[in-house]
Design a protein around this motif. Structure first.
Motif, PDB file in Angstrom:
ATOM      1  N   THR A  58      47.417  43.791  42.326  1.00 23.76           N
ATOM      2  CA  THR A  58      46.652  43.227  43.083  1.00 23.76           C
ATOM      3  C   THR A  58      45.435  43.159  42.265  1.00 23.76           C
ATOM      4  OG1 THR A  58      47.358  43.930  44.888  1.00 23.76           O
ATOM      5  CG2 THR A  58      45.296  43.014  45.324  1.00 23.76           C
ATOM      6  N   VAL A  59      44.876  42.107  41.896  1.00 23.98           N
ATOM      7  CA  VAL A  59      43.509  42.253  41.363  1.00 23.98           C
ATOM      8  C   VAL A  59      42.457  41.821  42.709  1.00 23.98           C
ATOM      9  CG1 VAL A  59      41.512  41.212  39.652  1.00 23.98           C
ATOM     10  CG2 VAL A  59      44.200  41.302  39.137  1.00 23.98           C
ATOM     11  N   HIS A  60      41.431  42.712  42.841  1.00 22.77           N
ATOM     12  CA  HIS A  60      40.523  42.788  43.857  1.00 22.77           C
ATOM     13  C   HIS A  60      38.907  43.015  43.531  1.00 22.77           C
ATOM     14  CE1 HIS A  60      39.941  47.316  44.377  1.00 22.77           C
ATOM     15  NE2 HIS A  60      41.209  47.056  44.046  1.00 22.77           N
ATOM     16  N   LEU A  91      41.548  38.950  45.124  1.00 27.41           N
ATOM     17  CA  LEU A  91      41.449  37.902  44.263  1.00 27.41           C
ATOM     18  C   LEU A  91      42.764  37.199  43.893  1.00 27.41           C
ATOM     19  CD1 LEU A  91      38.888  39.377  42.117  1.00 27.41           C
ATOM     20  CD2 LEU A  91      38.958  37.061  41.680  1.00 27.41           C
ATOM     21  N   ALA A  92      43.637  38.145  43.408  1.00 27.36           N
ATOM     22  CA  ALA A  92      44.865  37.410  43.202  1.00 27.36           C
ATOM     23  C   ALA A  92      45.993  38.581  43.170  1.00 27.36           C
ATOM     24  CB  ALA A  92      44.964  36.998  41.622  1.00 27.36           C
ATOM     25  N   TYR A 107      46.023  39.655  35.587  1.00 28.73           N
ATOM     26  CA  TYR A 107      44.759  39.989  35.057  1.00 28.73           C
ATOM     27  C   TYR A 107      43.682  38.902  34.442  1.00 28.73           C
ATOM     28  CZ  TYR A 107      41.159  43.616  35.697  1.00 28.73           C
ATOM     29  OH  TYR A 107      39.955  44.654  36.519  1.00 28.73           O
ATOM     30  N   ALA A 163      43.231  36.442  36.923  1.00 27.03           N
ATOM     31  CA  ALA A 163      42.135  36.501  37.817  1.00 27.03           C
ATOM     32  C   ALA A 163      40.628  36.338  37.142  1.00 27.03           C
ATOM     33  CB  ALA A 163      42.227  37.680  38.369  1.00 27.03           C
ATOM     34  N   ARG A 180      37.533  31.106  47.675  1.00 26.41           N
ATOM     35  CA  ARG A 180      38.095  30.319  46.786  1.00 26.41           C
ATOM     36  C   ARG A 180      37.748  28.969  46.822  1.00 26.41           C
ATOM     37  NH1 ARG A 180      41.603  34.296  48.289  1.00 26.41           N
ATOM     38  NH2 ARG A 180      42.404  35.475  47.010  1.00 26.41           N
TER      39      ARG A 180
END
Ligand code: GAR
Length: 210
Positions: free
Chosen positions: A136-138, A150-151, A178, A181, A199
């Motif tokens: 997870t990218v947050h 985010l993704a 990454y 994102a 988004r």
């Protein structure tokens, strides 16, 4: 191009994936510096080899967490980053530090958040009997591994997986997710607003759209 500073504590493979993506002519961001809390972090030498400026701030060289963070912030200010990417930075940043960068600081965590925040995430996913795992990218907020998403990307958990084999499989997708994102963020296609990730509408229309 947006100016990016990457924070690492270890090998820096995600940092290298970001730096490699930024080398493409049309990528909307560039890595201007790498900061580590460990002078011995393998990623620092790899960044330097690529001609990226590097800085190390050992926690033990400072009397307090506040002084350690103040030193990092002072350097960060001279770098004027648009975006800060935490990439295996294994130290929890204070609320004050994060507030200074809110909406501009993102992290990658090797689980499908909100499941398995924190340490030993792969072993916990295996112990829970998960059949899928991922990363997870947050956006970074005060709570650990808690900010708006985010993704995400998923991989299977296979029979016989160990924490190490699962971590390796997840890491290969981290290296794709990454940069993706970061691109979305650098292009302003996703941003944080009122504690949520907002988004841009997708280009393709959905049959249910009015
Ligand atoms: C990556 O798997 C990253 O997601 C994880 O540490 C590894 C760093 O590898 N981050 C965390 O666990 C943060 N809580 P790298 O140094 O090779 O990018």
């Amino acid at each position: 191009r947006k100016r990016v500073v990457v924070f690492i504590s270890g090998g820096g493979s995600n940092m290298l994936a970001l730096a490699a993506a930024c080398e493409a002519q049309d990528f909307p961001a560039e890595v201007v510096a790498v900061i580590s809390d460990k002078a011995s972090a393998g990623g620092l030498a790899k960044a330097a080899e690529r001609g990226i400026a590097t800085f190390a701030f050992e926690r033990r060289d400072y009397a307090s967490k506040a002084e350690h963070e103040a030193a990092i912030l002072a350097t960060l200010e001279t770098l004027s980053p648009d975006i800060v990417c935490l990439a295996g930075y294994m130290r929890l940043l204070s609320g004050e530090f994060i507030q200074r960068l809110e909406g501009r600081i993102i992290n990658i965590h090797p689980s499908l958040l909100p499941l398995f925040p924190g340490l030993h995430t792969h072993q916990r996913a295996i112990d829970a009997g998960m059949r899928i795992a991922g990363c997870t990218v947050h956006f970074v907020t005060e709570g650990m591994d808690e900010g708006p998403i985010l993704a995400q990307a998923a991989v299977p958990v296979v029979t016989g997986d160990t924490a190490d084999s699962l971590a390796a499989r997840v890491l290969t997708v981290e290296h794709k997710l990454y940069p993706l994102a970061l691109k979305l963020m650098a292009e302003g296609k996703v941003r944080m607003e009122d504690g949520h990730a907002v988004r841009e509408q997708q280009g393709t229309a959905h049959p249910d759209d009015k």
